[in-house]
Write a protein that holds these residues in place. Structure first.
Motif, PDB file in Angstrom:
ATOM      1  N   THR A 236       0.832  -1.200   0.000  1.00 17.76           N
ATOM      2  CA  THR A 236       0.000   0.000   0.000  1.00 17.76           C
ATOM      3  C   THR A 236       0.870   1.256   0.000  1.00 17.76           C
ATOM      4  O   THR A 236       0.473   2.276  -0.560  1.00 17.76           O
ATOM      5  CB  THR A 236      -0.929  -0.001   1.226  1.00 17.76           C
ATOM      6  OG1 THR A 236      -0.144  -0.167   2.423  1.00 17.76           O
ATOM      7  CG2 THR A 236      -1.941  -1.116   1.129  1.00 17.76           C
ATOM      8  N   ARG A 240       0.678   4.233  -2.761  1.00 14.14           N
ATOM      9  CA  ARG A 240       0.615   5.665  -2.452  1.00 14.14           C
ATOM     10  C   ARG A 240       1.689   6.440  -3.193  1.00 14.14           C
ATOM     11  O   ARG A 240       1.448   7.549  -3.690  1.00 14.14           O
ATOM     12  CB  ARG A 240       0.759   5.870  -0.943  1.00 14.14           C
ATOM     13  CG  ARG A 240      -0.460   5.498  -0.132  1.00 14.14           C
ATOM     14  CD  ARG A 240      -0.353   6.049   1.290  1.00 14.14           C
ATOM     15  NE  ARG A 240       0.830   5.527   1.978  1.00 14.14           N
ATOM     16  CZ  ARG A 240       0.828   4.417   2.713  1.00 14.14           C
ATOM     17  NH1 ARG A 240      -0.280   3.699   2.828  1.00 14.14           N
ATOM     18  NH2 ARG A 240       1.929   4.028   3.331  1.00 14.14           N
ATOM     19  N   ASP A 371      -6.272   9.411  -2.762  1.00 13.09           N
ATOM     20  CA  ASP A 371      -5.669   8.328  -1.998  1.00 13.09           C
ATOM     21  C   ASP A 371      -6.077   8.400  -0.524  1.00 13.09           C
ATOM     22  O   ASP A 371      -6.278   7.374   0.123  1.00 13.09           O
ATOM     23  CB  ASP A 371      -4.143   8.384  -2.134  1.00 13.09           C
ATOM     24  CG  ASP A 371      -3.467   7.210  -1.462  1.00 13.09           C
ATOM     25  OD1 ASP A 371      -3.682   6.080  -1.924  1.00 13.09           O
ATOM     26  OD2 ASP A 371      -2.728   7.426  -0.473  1.00 13.09           O
ATOM     27  N   ARG A 375      -9.156   3.952   0.953  1.00  9.84           N
ATOM     28  CA  ARG A 375      -8.152   3.166   1.662  1.00  9.84           C
ATOM     29  C   ARG A 375      -7.908   1.848   0.935  1.00  9.84           C
ATOM     30  O   ARG A 375      -8.818   1.032   0.794  1.00  9.84           O
ATOM     31  CB  ARG A 375      -8.605   2.904   3.096  1.00  9.84           C
ATOM     32  CG  ARG A 375      -7.601   2.171   3.960  1.00  9.84           C
ATOM     33  CD  ARG A 375      -8.086   2.174   5.398  1.00  9.84           C
ATOM     34  NE  ARG A 375      -7.176   1.459   6.279  1.00  9.84           N
ATOM     35  CZ  ARG A 375      -7.339   0.198   6.626  1.00  9.84           C
ATOM     36  NH1 ARG A 375      -8.376  -0.480   6.148  1.00  9.84           N
ATOM     37  NH2 ARG A 375      -6.475  -0.397   7.445  1.00  9.84           N
ATOM     38  N   ARG A 376      -6.705   1.640   0.464  1.00 10.77           N
ATOM     39  CA  ARG A 376      -6.367   0.394  -0.222  1.00 10.77           C
ATOM     40  C   ARG A 376      -5.974  -0.664   0.798  1.00 10.77           C
ATOM     41  O   ARG A 376      -5.322  -0.381   1.788  1.00 10.77           O
ATOM     42  CB  ARG A 376      -5.236   0.615  -1.219  1.00 10.77           C
ATOM     43  CG  ARG A 376      -5.572   1.604  -2.333  1.00 10.77           C
ATOM     44  CD  ARG A 376      -4.456   1.663  -3.354  1.00 10.77           C
ATOM     45  NE  ARG A 376      -4.772   2.598  -4.423  1.00 10.77           N
ATOM     46  CZ  ARG A 376      -4.412   3.874  -4.427  1.00 10.77           C
ATOM     47  NH1 ARG A 376      -3.728   4.359  -3.397  1.00 10.77           N
ATOM     48  NH2 ARG A 376      -4.725   4.658  -5.422  1.00 10.77           N
ATOM     49  N   GLU A 377      -6.355  -1.899   0.499  1.00  7.74           N
ATOM     50  CA  GLU A 377      -6.034  -3.015   1.370  1.00  7.74           C
ATOM     51  C   GLU A 377      -5.336  -4.106   0.577  1.00  7.74           C
ATOM     52  O   GLU A 377      -5.561  -4.253  -0.627  1.00  7.74           O
ATOM     53  CB  GLU A 377      -7.302  -3.591   2.018  1.00  7.74           C
ATOM     54  CG  GLU A 377      -8.011  -2.624   2.944  1.00  7.74           C
ATOM     55  CD  GLU A 377      -9.227  -3.263   3.586  1.00  7.74           C
ATOM     56  OE1 GLU A 377      -9.506  -4.443   3.276  1.00  7.74           O
ATOM     57  OE2 GLU A 377      -9.888  -2.591   4.392  1.00  7.74           O
ATOM     58  N   GLY A 480      -5.376  -4.751   5.959  1.00  9.99           N
ATOM     59  CA  GLY A 480      -4.991  -3.440   5.510  1.00  9.99           C
ATOM     60  C   GLY A 480      -3.587  -3.143   5.975  1.00  9.99           C
ATOM     61  O   GLY A 480      -3.213  -3.458   7.101  1.00  9.99           O
ATOM     62  N   ASP A 482      -2.282  -0.040   5.614  1.00  9.48           N
ATOM     63  CA  ASP A 482      -2.120   1.405   5.781  1.00  9.48           C
ATOM     64  C   ASP A 482      -1.774   1.714   7.242  1.00  9.48           C
ATOM     65  O   ASP A 482      -2.330   1.087   8.128  1.00  9.48           O
ATOM     66  CB  ASP A 482      -3.420   2.124   5.396  1.00  9.48           C
ATOM     67  CG  ASP A 482      -3.509   2.265   3.894  1.00  9.48           C
ATOM     68  OD1 ASP A 482      -4.645   2.250   3.377  1.00  9.48           O
ATOM     69  OD2 ASP A 482      -2.470   2.383   3.246  1.00  9.48           O
TER      70      ASP A 482
END
Length: 482
Positions: A236, A240, A371, A375-377, A480, A482
């Motif tokens: 992740t 970003r 971004d 929220r990317r997982e 996740g 992040d």
């Protein structure tokens, strides 16, 4: 072809002799696999076919023999004057000059005088012969310049998207790339596989647009990915960094375009302060003061087309985006982590079961500037011996047949899953071309990853898919990062 040899030499420079031969063979295969889309016809710069080089000789002999047979009853000598221009198409100035001399001897020397040419005819043939030599010289120089230009262009394109190595760390790789625009090696699709301190990481993506117009974005993303592989601890974080790269590039493009389109008021003389204001406007600052109002206002004193300008800048800003899927193979290759950025999911092959999609939690495409809102997982998938991962771009998934039906990836790839890693991408490509009847208008990238697992029974505690009756999801975890 000469530019292929140059690329191969660059790929194998600096290696030991024993290893050099192996790397040369691999690089040559990689070059040819991407160049079969680039090969051009004779009329577009490729070397002339053998028939064209033999044709002047064949005509010269045939016309001479036939004229001797029919003697004076039929005059065919005028046809022989077409041989020098024909030779100029496939021979250099020296070869064309030799054919021209032979033609003049056959027409002019009394002992072998062919046909019944007059003085005017001889002068015409001499002029055509000299002109043919000049044309051959110009063509030879043009071909040499074309080879040089294509050599440089190919080297630059391979620098942006180098051939995929057959193995990166403990992961065997095989890839296929086809650019939609003929005559190019790089388009709007991209891929890269790198080994770093956190494992083997791969990127497969597709930027907005295709062909040469997208190459700049491809180069920026690949450069950012190669840096992020070394610096970022998780996928992740890489996503970003790639997103930020596209956002920064889009903003820079808007500023550059704004500065280029900005017009000074006609007949106005700018003071130093006013010049500074307009220079600041190139960086996104609005000119102020009387000059700013007069330079950008209409009869009412209000700025003209302000809404249109803002919309135009916003449109240009939002046009630069890319979809991507990021993969990370752990150091022991017992699992793969996947992060999706709006890209088609990869397929998991192996175990004698039909392939199925590894659908990671959906994430926004790169470059949209959201971004922080999306929220990317990452999804983690356990691997067993014999498992392979096939990643692709939408040039595969969105290919249609004559009836407009999309290419059934899972069904068609399942029929080819028995192929070896190195042969699978070629087999899928041939099947894709046959399905679309050769009408593929988008860039296509296919990558197969075959990790080497530590033992024949896989890692301890890995029970594989839940149940043996179908391609259910692997036992793994979604988390996740992040």
């Amino acid at each position: 072809m000469p530019w292929s040899a140059r690329s191969v030499r660059h790929a194998v420079a600096g290696t030991e002799p024993g290893e050099r031969a192996l790397r040369a063979a691999r690089a040559a295969r990689a070059v040819l696999r991407r160049q079969d889309r680039v090969e051009t016809s004779w009329l577009r710069g490729a070397p002339p076919p053998r028939l064209m080089r033999r044709l002047p000789v064949i005509l010269l002999i045939a016309i001479t023999v036939f004229q001797i047979i029919v003697s004076r009853r039929v005059d065919l000598g005028f046809l022989i004057g077409a041989i020098p221009p024909l030779a100029a198409l496939s021979y250099g100035p020296l070869g064309t000059g030799v054919f021209s001399v032979i033609v003049l001897i056959l027409l002019w020397v009394p002992a072998v005088r062919l046909g019944q040419p007059g003085n005017t005819d001889l002068l015409t043939v001499i002029f055509v012969a000299l002109l043919s030599v000049v044309i051959a010289w110009v063509r030879a120089r043009r071909d040499a310049q074309l080879v040089t230009v294509r050599t440089v262009a190919e080297a630059a394109q391979f620098a942006v998207l180098p051939p995929l190595p057959p193995r990166v760390g403990p992961v065997h790789c095989a890839g296929l790339y086809r650019a939609a625009q003929h005559g190019t090696l790089v388009g709007g699709d991209l891929f890269d596989v790198r080994q770093g301190p956190y494992g083997v990481r791969a990127l497969v993506g597709d930027v907005q647009g295709h062909g040469l117009a997208a190459v700049g974005t491809v180069a920026a993303l690949l450069g950012a990915f190669r840096e992020a592989v070394l610096d970022q601890e998780d996928l992740t974080g890489i996503a970003r960094q790639l997103d930020r790269r596209l956002v920064v590039d889009a903003e820079a493009a808007v500023r550059a375009d704004h500065a280029e389109r900005m017009e000074y008021p006609s007949g106005a003389t700018l003071s130093g302060a006013e010049q500074g204001e307009w220079a600041g406007a190139a960086d996104g600052q609005k000119p102020s003061g009387e000059f700013g109002r007069s330079g950008r206002s209409g009869a009412s004193g209000e700025p003209e087309h302000s809404e249109h300008s803002e919309h135009s800048e916003h449109s240009e800003y939002s046009e630069l985006f890319a979809t991507a899927v990021l993969l990370e193979f752990s150091s022991d290759t017992t699992e793969v982590r996947i992060v999706s950025c709006g890209h088609p999911p990869p397929l998991l092959l192996g175990g004698g079961r039909p392939p199925y999609e590894l659908v990671a939690p959906p994430g926004s495409p790169l470059g949209l500037g959201i971004d922080g809102l999306s929220r990317r997982e990452a999804m983690t998938v356990r691997l067993r011996p014999g498992d392979r991962v096939l990643a692709m771009t939408d040039g595969v998934t969105e290919t249609r047949d004559a009836e407009g039906v999309f290419y059934p990836v899972i069904e068609r790839v399942g029929r080819l899953a028995h192929k070896s890693t190195s042969a699978l991408t070629d087999a899928v490509w041939r099947d894709l071309v046959a399905y679309a009847d050769g009408d593929i208008t988008d860039d296509v990238a296919l990558l197969v990853f075959a990790p080497e697992l530590p033992g024949p029974e896989g890692p301890e505690g890995d029970e594989g898919p839940e149940g043996d009756d179908g391609p259910g999801p692997r036992r793994g975890s979604r988390r996740g990062e992040d």
